[in-house]
Design a protein around this motif. Structure first.
Motif, PDB file in Angstrom:
ATOM      1  N   MET A  50       0.901  -1.403  -0.003  1.00 37.57           N
ATOM      2  CA  MET A  50       0.154   0.119   0.015  1.00 37.57           C
ATOM      3  C   MET A  50       0.851   1.494  -0.024  1.00 37.57           C
ATOM      4  O   MET A  50       2.031   1.233   0.741  1.00 37.57           O
ATOM      5  CB  MET A  50      -1.111   0.055   1.085  1.00 37.57           C
ATOM      6  N   GLU A  51       0.507   2.276  -0.858  1.00 38.36           N
ATOM      7  CA  GLU A  51       1.168   3.443  -0.809  1.00 38.36           C
ATOM      8  C   GLU A  51       0.066   4.425  -0.717  1.00 38.36           C
ATOM      9  O   GLU A  51      -0.938   4.412  -0.538  1.00 38.36           O
ATOM     10  CB  GLU A  51       2.064   3.636  -1.764  1.00 38.36           C
ATOM     11  N   TYR A  52       0.581   6.019  -0.722  1.00 38.44           N
ATOM     12  CA  TYR A  52      -0.182   7.045  -0.435  1.00 38.44           C
ATOM     13  C   TYR A  52      -1.289   7.180  -1.597  1.00 38.44           C
ATOM     14  O   TYR A  52      -2.009   7.691  -1.371  1.00 38.44           O
ATOM     15  CB  TYR A  52       0.834   8.466  -0.559  1.00 38.44           C
ATOM     16  N   GLN A  76      -1.125  12.747   3.158  1.00 43.26           N
ATOM     17  CA  GLN A  76       0.218  13.092   3.429  1.00 43.26           C
ATOM     18  C   GLN A  76       0.725  12.313   4.643  1.00 43.26           C
ATOM     19  O   GLN A  76       1.912  12.101   4.670  1.00 43.26           O
ATOM     20  CB  GLN A  76       0.067  14.579   4.404  1.00 43.26           C
ATOM     21  N   PHE A  77      -0.067  12.015   5.580  1.00 44.93           N
ATOM     22  CA  PHE A  77       0.572  10.740   6.554  1.00 44.93           C
ATOM     23  C   PHE A  77       0.998   9.675   5.865  1.00 44.93           C
ATOM     24  O   PHE A  77       1.915   8.832   6.033  1.00 44.93           O
ATOM     25  CB  PHE A  77      -0.575  10.467   7.555  1.00 44.93           C
ATOM     26  N   ALA A  78       0.070   9.111   4.943  1.00 40.98           N
ATOM     27  CA  ALA A  78       0.376   7.859   4.039  1.00 40.98           C
ATOM     28  C   ALA A  78       1.748   7.989   3.303  1.00 40.98           C
ATOM     29  O   ALA A  78       2.563   7.152   3.345  1.00 40.98           O
ATOM     30  CB  ALA A  78      -0.725   7.735   3.061  1.00 40.98           C
ATOM     31  N   TRP A  79       2.043   9.395   2.733  1.00 45.66           N
ATOM     32  CA  TRP A  79       3.548   9.280   2.075  1.00 45.66           C
ATOM     33  C   TRP A  79       4.559   9.402   3.090  1.00 45.66           C
ATOM     34  O   TRP A  79       5.449   8.949   2.796  1.00 45.66           O
ATOM     35  CB  TRP A  79       3.210  10.915   1.464  1.00 45.66           C
ATOM     36  N   TRP A 100      -3.751   0.437   9.626  1.00 47.22           N
ATOM     37  CA  TRP A 100      -4.188   1.902   9.229  1.00 47.22           C
ATOM     38  C   TRP A 100      -4.823   2.312   8.071  1.00 47.22           C
ATOM     39  O   TRP A 100      -5.860   3.013   7.916  1.00 47.22           O
ATOM     40  CB  TRP A 100      -2.701   2.721   9.158  1.00 47.22           C
ATOM     41  N   TYR A 101      -4.404   1.738   6.975  1.00 52.73           N
ATOM     42  CA  TYR A 101      -5.288   1.886   5.764  1.00 52.73           C
ATOM     43  C   TYR A 101      -6.662   1.440   5.766  1.00 52.73           C
ATOM     44  O   TYR A 101      -7.554   2.123   5.379  1.00 52.73           O
ATOM     45  CB  TYR A 101      -4.638   1.199   4.598  1.00 52.73           C
ATOM     46  N   GLY A 102      -6.824  -0.006   6.300  1.00 56.66           N
ATOM     47  CA  GLY A 102      -8.114  -0.272   6.662  1.00 56.66           C
ATOM     48  C   GLY A 102      -9.178   0.575   7.465  1.00 56.66           C
ATOM     49  O   GLY A 102     -10.252   0.840   7.372  1.00 56.66           O
ATOM     50  N   THR A 103      -8.406   1.102   8.434  1.00 51.51           N
ATOM     51  CA  THR A 103      -9.046   1.782   9.400  1.00 51.51           C
ATOM     52  C   THR A 103      -9.805   3.106   8.808  1.00 51.51           C
ATOM     53  O   THR A 103     -10.837   3.515   8.936  1.00 51.51           O
ATOM     54  CB  THR A 103      -8.230   2.328  10.942  1.00 51.51           C
ATOM     55  N   ILE A 104      -8.700   3.996   8.194  1.00 49.97           N
ATOM     56  CA  ILE A 104      -9.139   5.290   7.467  1.00 49.97           C
ATOM     57  C   ILE A 104     -10.145   5.211   6.183  1.00 49.97           C
ATOM     58  O   ILE A 104     -10.926   5.718   6.233  1.00 49.97           O
ATOM     59  CB  ILE A 104      -7.901   6.193   7.090  1.00 49.97           C
ATOM     60  N   SER A 105      -9.844   3.828   5.682  1.00 49.50           N
ATOM     61  CA  SER A 105     -11.003   3.433   4.840  1.00 49.50           C
ATOM     62  C   SER A 105     -12.583   3.412   5.283  1.00 49.50           C
ATOM     63  O   SER A 105     -13.211   3.908   4.731  1.00 49.50           O
ATOM     64  CB  SER A 105     -10.607   2.354   3.899  1.00 49.50           C
TER      65      SER A 105
END
Length: 177
Positions: A1-3, A30-33, A109-114
């Motif tokens: 996964m990426e930004y 921005q945080f993902a990056w 993190w990606y799953g939660t924000i999604s």
């Protein structure tokens, strides 16, 4: 996964809810990056004298976003979790996250924000931001305030992550390429 996996659409003239969600999408990106593409060792790197790590920050932000989104939606918080009593053990994420595999941290993190982003899209439409959050009788706020709290928490920790990331590999800047 990426930004680039964090969707974002520009919002030039949206209403209040849409604009706040756009701001949150932008800081998520921005945080993902700033947190992206790192090894487990790099995610667990501290920038002394601080004990903050990017791994701990990822879990902390996921935990806070889930808890406050659940609060706004009137439901009990679900995942993300690390540790035996994640919602009770205050600060456990900071101590336990550096031991987690990088793939697990990114998925968390990606799953939660999604999930939370989809839910906020519904909450903004379903009754809007004026609905009172009923999880603490001594601290009554509306959904608007809860969304601003989430945005503020993400902004604070994205700035910290920027400093830690620069110390790790020299990545600087405010926006992904």
């Amino acid at each position: 996964m990426e930004y680039s996996d964090v969707p974002i659409e520009d919002c030039l003239r949206g209403g209040e809810g849409e604009m706040l969600l756009f701001a949150l999408d932008r800081v998520h990106r921005q945080f993902a990056w700033k947190s992206g593409g790192l090894t487990q060792e790099q995610l667990g790197t501290r920038h002394p004298p601080s004990g903050v790590t990017i791994a701990g920050t990822m879990v902390h932000l996921a935990k806070v976003e889930e808890r406050w989104t659940a609060s706004a939606a009137g439901r009990e918080p679900g995942p993300p979790v690390l540790g035996p009593e994640p919602w009770v053990a205050s600060g456990a994420e900071w101590r336990q996250a550096p031991a987690a595999r990088s793939e697990e941290l990114y998925a968390l993190w990606y799953g939660t924000i999604s999930r939370c982003r989809r839910e906020w899209g519904e909450l903004v439409r379903d009754g809007g931001l004026d609905v009172l959050v009923q999880d603490d009788p001594e601290y009554q706020v509306n959904r608007r305030r809860r969304l601003v709290d989430i945005l503020e928490e993400n902004l604070l920790h994205t700035g910290q992550t920027s400093i830690v990331r620069e110390a790790i590999d020299g990545l600087v800047g405010n926006d992904p390429p």
